[in-house]
Scaffold this motif. Sequence first.
Motif, mmCIF file in Angstrom:
data_model
loop_
_atom_site.group_PDB
_atom_site.id
_atom_site.type_symbol
_atom_site.label_atom_id
_atom_site.label_comp_id
_atom_site.label_asym_id
_atom_site.label_seq_id
_atom_site.Cartn_x
_atom_site.Cartn_y
_atom_site.Cartn_z
ATOM 1 N N THR A 79 21.792 -18.543 19.858
ATOM 2 C CA THR A 79 22.754 -18.837 18.802
ATOM 3 C C THR A 79 22.073 -18.889 17.439
ATOM 4 O O THR A 79 22.578 -18.333 16.459
ATOM 5 N N GLY A 81 19.273 -17.427 16.517
ATOM 6 C CA GLY A 81 18.883 -16.075 16.132
ATOM 7 C C GLY A 81 20.062 -15.258 15.635
ATOM 8 O O GLY A 81 19.947 -14.495 14.664
ATOM 9 N N ALA A 82 21.216 -15.417 16.285
ATOM 10 C CA ALA A 82 22.411 -14.679 15.879
ATOM 11 C C ALA A 82 22.881 -15.108 14.489
ATOM 12 O O ALA A 82 23.308 -14.276 13.673
ATOM 13 N N GLY A 85 20.919 -13.523 11.977
ATOM 14 C CA GLY A 85 21.382 -12.154 11.861
ATOM 15 C C GLY A 85 22.573 -12.032 10.925
ATOM 16 O O GLY A 85 22.677 -11.069 10.144
ATOM 17 N N PHE A 86 23.496 -13.008 10.960
ATOM 18 C CA PHE A 86 24.626 -13.014 10.033
ATOM 19 C C PHE A 86 24.137 -13.103 8.591
ATOM 20 O O PHE A 86 24.679 -12.461 7.692
ATOM 21 N N ALA A 89 22.777 -9.680 7.601
ATOM 22 C CA ALA A 89 23.618 -8.513 7.927
ATOM 23 C C ALA A 89 23.951 -7.681 6.685
ATOM 24 O O ALA A 89 24.543 -8.195 5.729
ATOM 25 N N TRP A 94 26.752 -4.825 11.612
ATOM 26 C CA TRP A 94 25.714 -5.765 12.017
ATOM 27 C C TRP A 94 26.301 -7.130 12.378
ATOM 28 O O TRP A 94 25.758 -7.846 13.221
ATOM 29 N N LEU A 95 27.390 -7.486 11.739
ATOM 30 C CA LEU A 95 28.059 -8.738 12.113
ATOM 31 C C LEU A 95 28.545 -8.663 13.556
ATOM 32 O O LEU A 95 28.424 -9.628 14.319
ATOM 33 N N CYS A 98 25.525 -9.006 15.916
ATOM 34 C CA CYS A 98 25.057 -10.396 16.018
ATOM 35 C C CYS A 98 26.070 -11.292 16.717
ATOM 36 O O CYS A 98 25.704 -12.342 17.261
ATOM 37 N N LEU A 102 25.711 -14.454 19.833
ATOM 38 C CA LEU A 102 26.338 -15.713 19.415
ATOM 39 C C LEU A 102 27.322 -16.196 20.474
ATOM 40 O O LEU A 102 27.388 -17.396 20.777
ATOM 41 N N TYR A 158 25.285 -19.663 6.244
ATOM 42 C CA TYR A 158 24.822 -19.260 7.575
ATOM 43 C C TYR A 158 23.330 -19.534 7.747
ATOM 44 O O TYR A 158 22.886 -19.936 8.832
#
Length: 410
Positions: A79, A81-82, A85-86, A89, A94-95, A98, A102, A158
């Motif tokens: 979670t 890491g995701a 990523g947001f 992004a 990419w959202l 990720c 998540l 985020y």
Amino acid sequence: MATFFLVIIYMAFISLGLPDSLLGVSWSLMQTEFGAPLEAAGMLFMTIAGGTIISSFASGVVLKRFGTGMVTFFSCLMTAGALFGFYFAPSLVWLFICAIPLGLGAGAVDSGLNNYVASHYKAHHMSWLHCFWGVGATLGPVIMAQFISGQHSWRNGYLTIAGLQFVLVIILFFTLPLWKKVGGNSNVNTTNEPENIDSVLSGADFANQKTMQIRGVKLALISFLFYCGAESTMGLWGSSFLVNVKDLSVDAAAKWVSLYYAGITFGRFITGFITLKIGNRTLIRMGQGIALVGAALLFLPLPSTFSLIGFIMIGLGLAPIFPCMLHETPTRFGQAHSQTIMGYQMAVAYTGSTFLPPLLGFIAAHSTIGIFPFVIAGFIALMLLGSEKLNAILNRNELKSVKNNNSTVI
């Protein structure tokens, strides 16, 4: 030791709640930045919840293979890491990428911890467990609102939530030996909650019966479906409703949505004490009634202040329903089927989170977001209908059981 173990479980539920409410309050800015259509938020939400459904269905095998502690650690790591990523992004694609980890990070740990607490702890612990989910879900939009109003930046919101997640990951990593030690100690179960005699008897009655053939299981699943549909739709589209229909600013709408989650959090904290005096079924019914009144305040032609009251009332009404329904699982259907039914309930709950909010987004994109309060009221009404039909079945079973016992005594 057992108390400290509960604290770790509570912290894990904070991590589950932190990201749950971010997308809804930040979507207005994200939509503008990426040039995305309104319903794209529903598709993102569907991707996140879809991953959770998959991991929830697989939870039994995963938990048995790796243990609750290790699954909780890796779920929180995924979670965190995701969420990073947001933050980074560069595009809407990419959202969506990720969104997959998540969602996967939530399902197995959610099912495992819920079944553990339902089976081995009293009802107030279940309410407080989900109260801590509410702590995370409330902090999420509050933090995001600060960055939206101060910096007009959803990305930094985020990034901050991801940082908090990594702090929890570190704590979970260093407490992994504790999970193994306490988890293997049978005293944790027996000292905190004596085994429920009614559950044992029910488990014996249903031991040779297939799970989905047990009377009432499908009605329970319907209740979970529409509960999570109502809760998630409020979180995802509540801000858009307030901005587009009630003419609130984006940051003000985010704060109002945070008060909805605060209502859930505070309600579950209070419910923990109320369960000592009032049974789960009564609390479920009361919560549904309060939530319906709150939904009515949203669609009645009243000043916008009443919409804030409605958001808080819906949060307070929904507060006891989910933990009480979860805690009822072993009592309703017996210990023998508890883990399996718990996994089904969580999977169906996430199905409601996955498909019902996007359904509203699709309809609203082709009509108006003004239908939002009517949909919320409909979801709550359908949940109430399923719950009351299940109660009728359970009451008949209990009456039959009493008559059989009396006949045996005579």
